[in-house]
Design an enzyme around this catalytic site. Structure first.
Site, PDB file in Angstrom:
ATOM      1  N   HIS A  13       0.879  -1.168   0.000  1.00 19.65           N
ATOM      2  CA  HIS A  13       0.000   0.000   0.000  1.00 19.65           C
ATOM      3  C   HIS A  13       0.922   1.224   0.000  1.00 19.65           C
ATOM      4  O   HIS A  13       2.033   1.164   0.543  1.00 19.65           O
ATOM      5  CB  HIS A  13      -0.815  -0.066   1.290  1.00 19.65           C
TER       6      HIS A  13
ATOM      7  N   ASP B  67       3.268  -4.731   8.058  1.00 15.50           N
ATOM      8  CA  ASP B  67       2.030  -3.963   8.025  1.00 15.50           C
ATOM      9  C   ASP B  67       0.873  -4.971   8.107  1.00 15.50           C
ATOM     10  O   ASP B  67       0.601  -5.696   7.150  1.00 15.50           O
ATOM     11  CB  ASP B  67       1.998  -3.154   6.721  1.00 15.50           C
TER      12      ASP B  67
ATOM     13  N   GLN C 277      -4.317  -5.261   6.828  1.00 20.95           N
ATOM     14  CA  GLN C 277      -5.271  -6.113   6.112  1.00 20.95           C
ATOM     15  C   GLN C 277      -5.375  -7.504   6.729  1.00 20.95           C
ATOM     16  O   GLN C 277      -6.356  -8.209   6.518  1.00 20.95           O
ATOM     17  CB  GLN C 277      -4.865  -6.239   4.635  1.00 20.95           C
TER      18      GLN C 277
ATOM     19  N   LYS D 250     -10.056  -1.545  10.857  1.00 22.41           N
ATOM     20  CA  LYS D 250     -10.119  -2.686   9.943  1.00 22.41           C
ATOM     21  C   LYS D 250     -10.755  -3.884  10.639  1.00 22.41           C
ATOM     22  O   LYS D 250     -11.135  -4.844   9.993  1.00 22.41           O
ATOM     23  CB  LYS D 250      -8.715  -3.081   9.480  1.00 22.41           C
TER      24      LYS D 250
ATOM     25  N   CYS E  85      -4.762   2.482  -3.674  1.00 18.66           N
ATOM     26  CA  CYS E  85      -3.526   2.999  -3.066  1.00 18.66           C
ATOM     27  C   CYS E  85      -2.373   2.015  -3.242  1.00 18.66           C
ATOM     28  O   CYS E  85      -1.518   1.882  -2.373  1.00 18.66           O
ATOM     29  CB  CYS E  85      -3.707   3.343  -1.593  1.00 18.66           C
TER      30      CYS E  85
END
Lengths: 141, 414
Positions: free
Chosen positions: B131, B208, B211, B234, B372
């Site tokens: 991202h 990261d 997600q 999220k 993104c």
């Protein structure tokens, strides 16, 4: 050629005939297919309008003292939107384009029914058409 | 058909779960909402909304310094949330969990922290699946320090090429940052192997987890990861709150990012000493209600069970993939063997934005565009995709509705 305000009224009337937004979208897609297409040589970054999620190219030429627009987009609904604008602003004098009020867009509810990114794109398109009018106006003087 | 599947395979009571989410019963454009933009943000259950309301109604106060009862209650709830997060991610200590405004903020804390220690010619490794929020802060860091950014390439399926990754690693590598799951394609990356290989050359790793968090519970100690970051919104929490997990040793070395109140031990005009972890990174009054609600969101999903959620979402993914693949001219981007419930697709000759616009008019919320993650779109040479991302509160019937709507859209657009 009819005046800008007459062309706007005509579009407002046409949109009023439809009951729902699906029909209006179908109509826009149809309009998109009738868009006067830009010469492929102008489909470059120099003619691209920034601020759209899809790509939009617009070209303007002077025919006597009137501006004639051609355009294209890689998205069909976007083509429909630009087709509406071109129907209003093409074959008009730069002064008339610059003076034109664009409230017909609010009247047909186009902005509120477009996603925010598309509504921004619509504003960018109008700005670009008016920029062409400014540029050609200097040329005419 | 959908409902039968639901009954046979799913031990989760989805209809009961849906009652926790008032937003799911609203209409959009006169049609029942089908919310398939969960990878952008998840919806919030009443249990979490109530925690936020309760905070403002009953014990809103600034934390950590007040002597009065309200401040103590708020501090206790905030710190209890930190411990819930610690337990969920199995961090060794509560102070290894830093509250941030979200994943982007967390990444920026780390990237800014490295500005002083990196030298010209040092190397950072990123993946092709990132991202923008896990690309741009590091590019800015490279501009500041003269460090070099290297990219792990991917294949057509959207799987990272591990042999190429190994070739990029050297004693010059200082930091590797990769997402646990790709937001645009849903690929689950082999982060355990990525971390091991980076550590073998002495590099640190930031994962990261934005997600991954709603679908996979990361165990930060088992992974031996140096930094793991995510956002509460999220995983059924509110926006504006997230976390930076860092190993104690890593966080102690990392200089603070923002100065201000709360993050100091002593201040004189000659010199200020910083507070201990986690406060060193938590300057200013934090998002107190958000932090408490983050803890409540973890409680909520843990009550349902992460394994149950993952199993049900896998069924949704299989069902949705099979249904979409039947549509002529439709191509799915991201076909990794390991992926979360995200389907990115295009239909030949049609712009994703057109499909998204019509679906919206029919009450189906999907995402269109480059998500993104422009480098991924450039790799496939497409302007973007339509992305449907499922959550545990979605149903097979909703997927059926999307297919009907998609067929209608294609009829109009083709």
């Amino acid at each position: 050629m009819e005046s800008i305000s007459a062309a706007q009224e005509e579009i407002v009337d046409e949109f009023a005939m439809f009951d729902d937004w699906m029909q209006r979208y179908e109509y826009m897609i149809e309009l998109g297919k009738s868009l006067p297409l830009i010469d492929p040589q102008y489909k470059t970054d120099d003619y691209i309008i920034k601020g759209c999620q899809s790509k939009v190219w617009v070209h303007a030429d002077l025919e006597k003292d009137k501006l004639v627009f051609t355009a294209d987009s890689d998205a069909i609904i976007t083509k429909g939107i630009i087709a509406i604008l071109i129907r209003v602003f093409s074959h008009q004098h730069p002064d008339a384009i610059l003076e034109a009020d664009t409230s017909f867009i609010d009247q047909i509810g186009l902005k509120e029914h477009l996603s925010p990114t598309r509504a921004n794109g619509l504003v960018s398109m109008i700005k670009q058409l008016k920029m062409y009018a400014i540029a050609f106006k200097t040329q005419l003087n | 058909m959908g409902s039968t599947l639901d009954l046979i395979y799913s031990p989760m009571d989805v209809q009961k779960i849906r009652k926790d989410f008032p937003i799911l019963s609203r209409e959009v454009n006169g049609r029942p909402l089908v919310y398939f933009d969960n990878a952008a943000t998840s919806q919030t259950p009443l249990q979490v909304i109530d925690v936020i309301t309760d905070y403002y109604k009953n014990y809103n106060a600034n934390i950590h310094r007040g002597v009065h009862a309200l401040s103590q209650e708020a501090t206790d709830a905030y710190e209890a949330a930190r411990q819930k997060i610690q337990k969920h991610f199995n961090a060794a200590h509560p102070f290894e969990i830093i509250f941030t405004s979200g994943t982007t903020h967390s990444i920026n804390i780390v990237s800014n922290g490295y500005a002083q220690s990196l030298q010209k010619g040092d190397e950072l490794i990123v993946s092709a699946l990132e991202h923008h929020s896990n690309i741009v802060p590091w590019q800015m860091l490279c501009e500041k320090t003269g460090a070099i950014l290297k990219v792990i390439p991917m294949n057509q399926q959207g799987v990272l090429l591990m042999e190429e990754y190994e070739k990029l690693l050297s004693d010059k590598t200082k930091l590797v940052f990769v997402n646990h799951v790709s937001n645009a394609l849903g690929t689950v990356n082999p982060i355990k192997a990525i971390i091991e290989k980076a550590h073998a050359v002495g590099a640190q790793v930031l994962i990261d987890g934005a997600q991954a968090s709603p679908h996979i519970r990361a165990d930060v100690q088992a992974l031996d990861v140096d930094y793991y970051v995510t956002s509460a919104h999220k995983l059924c929490g509110p926006t504006g709150i997230g976390m930076l997990y860092g190993k104690e040793s890593a966080l102690k070395r990392l200089p603070p990012y923002q100065g201000g109140g709360e993050m100091i031990a002593e201040v004189t005009f000659e010199k200020t000493t910083y507070a201990d972890l986690p406060h060193k990174f938590e300057a200013g009054t934090p998002n107190i209600a958000g932090g408490i609600a983050f803890g409540a969101a973890l409680d909520y999903i843990n009550n349902i069970g992460m394994d149950q959620i993952a199993a049900y979402e896998e069924e949704l993914l299989q069902y949705g993939t099979a249904a979409l693949e039947k549509i002529p001219g439709l191509k799915i981007y991201g076909t990794a063997p390991q992926k979360t419930a995200v389907i990115s697709f295009n239909v030949e000759g049609i712009h994703p934005y057109d499909i998204g616009s019509i679906l919206d008019k029919l009450g189906i919320a999907v995402r269109t565009g480059h998500h993104c993650a422009q480098p991924i779109m450039d790799y496939y040479q497409i302007p973007g995709t339509v992305r449907a991302s499922f959550s545990f509160y979605n149903t097979f019937e909703e997927i059926d509705s999307m297919i009907v709507a998609l067929k209608k859209a294609l009829e109009m657009l083709q």
